[in-house]
Design a protein around this motif. Structure first.
Motif, PDB file in Angstrom:
ATOM      1  N   PRO A   1    -103.990  18.030  29.218  1.00  0.00           N
ATOM      2  CA  PRO A   1    -104.481  19.195  28.462  1.00  0.00           C
ATOM      3  C   PRO A   1    -103.589  20.428  28.582  1.00  0.00           C
ATOM      4  O   PRO A   1    -103.533  21.243  27.660  1.00  0.00           O
ATOM      5  N   ASN A   2    -102.887  20.584  29.706  1.00  0.00           N
ATOM      6  CA  ASN A   2    -102.016  21.756  29.869  1.00  0.00           C
ATOM      7  C   ASN A   2    -100.623  21.548  29.263  1.00  0.00           C
ATOM      8  O   ASN A   2     -99.749  22.400  29.424  1.00  0.00           O
ATOM      9  N   GLY A   3    -100.429  20.416  28.607  1.00  0.00           N
ATOM     10  CA  GLY A   3     -99.155  20.171  27.926  1.00  0.00           C
ATOM     11  C   GLY A   3     -98.121  19.420  28.742  1.00  0.00           C
ATOM     12  O   GLY A   3     -97.058  19.070  28.219  1.00  0.00           O
ATOM     13  N   THR A   4     -98.398  19.173  30.022  1.00  0.00           N
ATOM     14  CA  THR A   4     -97.440  18.439  30.842  1.00  0.00           C
ATOM     15  C   THR A   4     -97.523  16.938  30.551  1.00  0.00           C
ATOM     16  O   THR A   4     -98.553  16.432  30.100  1.00  0.00           O
ATOM     17  N   THR A   5     -96.436  16.240  30.828  1.00  0.00           N
ATOM     18  CA  THR A   5     -96.377  14.794  30.622  1.00  0.00           C
ATOM     19  C   THR A   5     -96.838  14.070  31.877  1.00  0.00           C
ATOM     20  O   THR A   5     -96.394  14.388  32.984  1.00  0.00           O
ATOM     21  N   VAL A   6     -97.724  13.112  31.709  1.00  0.00           N
ATOM     22  CA  VAL A   6     -98.169  12.271  32.819  1.00  0.00           C
ATOM     23  C   VAL A   6     -97.706  10.850  32.529  1.00  0.00           C
ATOM     24  O   VAL A   6     -97.466  10.482  31.381  1.00  0.00           O
ATOM     25  N   ARG A   7     -97.583  10.048  33.595  1.00  0.00           N
ATOM     26  CA  ARG A   7     -97.036   8.714  33.401  1.00  0.00           C
ATOM     27  C   ARG A   7     -97.557   7.724  34.423  1.00  0.00           C
ATOM     28  O   ARG A   7     -98.002   8.092  35.503  1.00  0.00           O
ATOM     29  N   ASP A   8     -97.479   6.455  34.057  1.00  0.00           N
ATOM     30  CA  ASP A   8     -97.698   5.350  34.979  1.00  0.00           C
ATOM     31  C   ASP A   8     -96.629   4.317  34.652  1.00  0.00           C
ATOM     32  O   ASP A   8     -96.126   4.268  33.521  1.00  0.00           O
ATOM     33  N   SER A   9     -96.260   3.506  35.640  1.00  0.00           N
ATOM     34  CA  SER A   9     -95.167   2.574  35.376  1.00  0.00           C
ATOM     35  C   SER A   9     -95.371   1.241  36.082  1.00  0.00           C
ATOM     36  O   SER A   9     -96.070   1.159  37.097  1.00  0.00           O
ATOM     37  N   ASN A  10     -94.780   0.203  35.520  1.00  0.00           N
ATOM     38  CA  ASN A  10     -94.665  -1.119  36.130  1.00  0.00           C
ATOM     39  C   ASN A  10     -93.190  -1.467  36.176  1.00  0.00           C
ATOM     40  O   ASN A  10     -92.404  -1.007  35.342  1.00  0.00           O
ATOM     41  N   TRP A  11     -92.832  -2.297  37.175  1.00  0.00           N
ATOM     42  CA  TRP A  11     -91.444  -2.712  37.341  1.00  0.00           C
ATOM     43  C   TRP A  11     -91.320  -4.202  37.077  1.00  0.00           C
ATOM     44  O   TRP A  11     -92.218  -4.975  37.417  1.00  0.00           O
ATOM     45  N   VAL A  12     -90.219  -4.596  36.472  1.00  0.00           N
ATOM     46  CA  VAL A  12     -90.001  -6.008  36.181  1.00  0.00           C
ATOM     47  C   VAL A  12     -88.535  -6.359  36.406  1.00  0.00           C
ATOM     48  O   VAL A  12     -87.643  -5.610  36.012  1.00  0.00           O
ATOM     49  N   LEU A  13     -88.305  -7.488  37.102  1.00  0.00           N
ATOM     50  CA  LEU A  13     -86.953  -7.989  37.314  1.00  0.00           C
ATOM     51  C   LEU A  13     -86.764  -9.184  36.391  1.00  0.00           C
ATOM     52  O   LEU A  13     -87.472 -10.186  36.506  1.00  0.00           O
ATOM     53  N   LEU A  14     -85.810  -9.077  35.474  1.00  0.00           N
ATOM     54  CA  LEU A  14     -85.577 -10.105  34.464  1.00  0.00           C
ATOM     55  C   LEU A  14     -84.208 -10.733  34.619  1.00  0.00           C
ATOM     56  O   LEU A  14     -83.287 -10.104  35.145  1.00  0.00           O
ATOM     57  N   ASN A  15     -84.061 -11.971  34.129  1.00  0.00           N
ATOM     58  CA  ASN A  15     -82.718 -12.507  33.918  1.00  0.00           C
ATOM     59  C   ASN A  15     -82.411 -12.417  32.418  1.00  0.00           C
ATOM     60  O   ASN A  15     -83.229 -11.913  31.636  1.00  0.00           O
ATOM     61  N   ASP A  16     -81.253 -12.903  32.017  1.00  0.00           N
ATOM     62  CA  ASP A  16     -80.856 -12.752  30.614  1.00  0.00           C
ATOM     63  C   ASP A  16     -81.660 -13.629  29.668  1.00  0.00           C
ATOM     64  O   ASP A  16     -81.549 -13.490  28.445  1.00  0.00           O
ATOM     65  N   SER A  17     -82.483 -14.523  30.216  1.00  0.00           N
ATOM     66  CA  SER A  17     -83.376 -15.339  29.385  1.00  0.00           C
ATOM     67  C   SER A  17     -84.746 -14.696  29.254  1.00  0.00           C
ATOM     68  O   SER A  17     -85.688 -15.329  28.777  1.00  0.00           O
TER      69      SER A  17
END
Length: 227
Positions: free
Chosen positions: A89-105
């Protein structure tokens, strides 16, 4: 008048992705509340930004969406971060994240979406024949499938182990030597595959058993990668 957001600011990203599963087709759930009404939320794959999904909150500042990960989420192998952002509401950006380790496939190399501790992840183990430091064809094939997921790594640690039944002083010394040979065999094969990241080898020997009943599972090496 603009409706008042309901409850505290909250944002959550849940990715259902298991080790050795393809990222494309995996299910993700995006939820949020207490945000600016009718404001945008965006799910982006980093580090090269690729927008995966976007939408708007409702009149009370909340949203819920279930998505199937699309083909454009398949970036190059390595460690990547999925980031869900919204506006408080105050205009700031909030976030949540997930991490993933991938190969080229576009295959996940770990089964967790939590941030890696100290940016370090442990990849799968490789089993060796009895009293041998020879890499089997199956082990070589598995190692080849991992190489692209190591892209961007700053250090690789390879730890060798042996069976644990023999615990005399001489046996422990022999096991450490065999374990070191196993670790070096994997390191040498990674060099053949053009992996240039600094590699440390450790001969742990007959310690930290995976199983006391099936000693075969203890004849292994593990690969730990720091990003």
């Amino acid at each position: 008048p603009t409706p008042t957001p309901s409850g505290p600011v909250r944002l959550n990203l849940t990715l259902d992705l298991k080790a050795s599963a393809k990222l494309v087709g995996a299910e993700a759930t995006l939820t949020g509340g207490g945000l600016q009404p009718s404001s945008a939320y965006v799910l982006t794959m980093h580090s090269t930004p690729v927008v995966i999904a976007r939408g708007k909150t409702n009149s009370m500042g909340g949203f819920r969406a279930s998505i199937t990960m699309p083909g454009k989420a398949c970036v190059t192998g390595g460690m990547h971060q999925l980031i869900l952002t919204g506006t408080a509401p105050n205009g700031t950006t909030v976030r949540d994240s997930n991490w993933v380790l991938l190969n080229d496939s576009c295959t996940a190399q770990t089964g967790t979406s939590a941030r890696p501790k100290s940016n370090t992840v442990q990849l799968r183990s490789f089993i060796f024949p009895y009293q041998s430091a020879r890499l089997s064809l199956t082990a070589k094939r598995s190692i080849r499938s991992l190489v692209s997921s190591m892209r961007g790594a700053t250090r690789i640690t390879i730890t060798g182990y042996t069976q644990t039944k023999r615990q005399s002083k001489a046996a422990k010394r022999a096991n450490r030597i065999l374990a070191q040979r196993r670790a070096v065999a994997v390191r040498n094969y990674l060099r053949v595959l053009k992996v240039r990241t600094p590699i440390r080898t450790v001969g742990a020997g007959g310690v930290n058993p995976v199983s006391n009943k099936s000693q075969r599972l203890n004849r292994r090496v593990t690969i730990t990668v720091r990003f």
